[in-house]
Write an enzyme that holds these catalytic residues in place. Structure first.
Site, PDB file in Angstrom:
ATOM      1  N   CYS A 128       0.834  -1.198   0.000  1.00 54.76           N
ATOM      2  CA  CYS A 128       0.000   0.000   0.000  1.00 54.76           C
ATOM      3  C   CYS A 128       0.874   1.256   0.000  1.00 54.76           C
ATOM      4  O   CYS A 128       1.938   1.281   0.618  1.00 54.76           O
ATOM      5  CB  CYS A 128      -0.901   0.035   1.238  1.00 54.76           C
ATOM      6  SG  CYS A 128      -2.074  -1.318   1.356  1.00 54.76           S
ATOM      7  N   GLY A 242       1.178 -16.559  -9.987  1.00 53.98           N
ATOM      8  CA  GLY A 242       0.993 -17.324 -11.213  1.00 53.98           C
ATOM      9  C   GLY A 242       0.763 -18.804 -11.024  1.00 53.98           C
ATOM     10  O   GLY A 242       1.069 -19.599 -11.920  1.00 53.98           O
TER      11      GLY A 242
END
Length: 301
Positions: A128, A242
């Protein structure tokens, strides 16, 4: 055959979790899979107040995956406690709450609100942007990552997993910084920063211009970073990036991950997590692996 793993004193029935931001809190997926089968659910990011997220368009398909600039849209911790925790508590699975914020105060407010809640652990999203430091992500500088980890460790009654960003020069340095600051575990990798331009309209595909790249294109990077982090720290690692099938998950475990979170694959195949769990069990039978721990970090030096 043992598929149980332990992270920070918490036992998971198997090492397959859901990656934050790809599974909500499971409500949408409960119609496709039995959540009881999962090792754990890592929820979508939870902030101290509701976040609207970024303007649209904020998702774009690219070669080998997708870009997203959702902006951590969420209804805030109060709604999460009232709605999502009771839903997840119906199932025999671990609850890991992903916590996000724009300042140390924001994170601490969420952490303290969750201290008396029946969850297993917290995943701290340090990708963030820190509004008090000009927007640089907490996870892009070792001193900032260590500082927020230290402050959260002081306040949290739950184990904390610090989620590392791959958008750094040295992932091992980041891993060591948060371990020294009190992290009980780390998770990696978060998305890589990418961009897509529509050549016909000559405009950015995302309103935010850049977004987080996820999907199979980033998997080899995730394997390399998990391996480097595993050789730098002694705390457990949750690997992600992935993972589309059991082979991908096993690859991360062989590189040093104790557990694996499945993300983008859920969008293409809602049963991906359960398929991976079943295929790992079949692999263990075929390869005569009696205990999943035989695989964790098993690649040669």
């Amino acid at each position: 055959m043992n598929t149980k793993v332990n992270i920070a004193g918490i036992t998971f029935k198997n090492p397959i979790l859901t990656a934050s931001g790809t599974f909500g809190s499971g409500q949408e997926y409960a119609q496709f899979i039995d959540l009881n089968c999962l090792g754990g659910v890592i929820t979508k990011g939870v902030a101290n107040v509701p976040w609207e997220g970024n303007p649209t368009p904020r998702v774009a398909e690219v070669y080998g995956g997708m870009l997203n600039a959702i902006g951590l849209q969420n209804p805030g911790v109060d709604v999460f406690i009232k709605r999502d925790i009771p839903f997840l508590r119906q199932f025999d699975t671990r609850i890991i709450v992903n916590v996000c914020g724009r300042s140390v105060y924001d994170y601490l407010e969420v952490v303290e609100r969750l201290n008396d809640q029946p969850v297993s652990m917290l995943e701290i999203n340090i990708s963030c942007p820190n509004v008090k430091e000009g927007g640089i992500a907490f996870g892009q500088a070792p001193n900032m990552a260590a500082h927020i980890t230290k402050e959260i460790r002081k306040k949290s009654t739950h184990p904390i997993v610090v989620k590392l960003s791959p958008n750094v020069t040295n992932i091992a340095e980041m891993a060591k910084a948060v371990e020294a600051a009190g992290a009980d575990a780390i998770s990696l990798i978060n998305t890589l920063t990418g961009m897509k331009i529509d050549v016909k309209s000559r405009k950015f595909a995302l309103a935010n211009k850049t977004g987080g790249l996820s999907g199979p294109a980033i998997h080899p990077i995730a394997v390399r970073m998990v391996y480097e982090a595993a050789h730098a720290v002694d705390i457990p690692i949750i690997g992600m990036g992935g993972v589309m099938n059991a082979e991908d998950a096993l690859e991360l475990m062989l590189a040093g991950a104790t557990a694996v979170a499945v993300g983008t694959a859920n969008f293409a195949n809602p049963t991906a997590t359960v398929d991976i769990i079943n295929d790992i069990r079949q692999y263990m039978v075929t390869e005569r692996v009696q205990d999943i721990h035989e695989l964790i970090g098993a690649v040669c030096e």
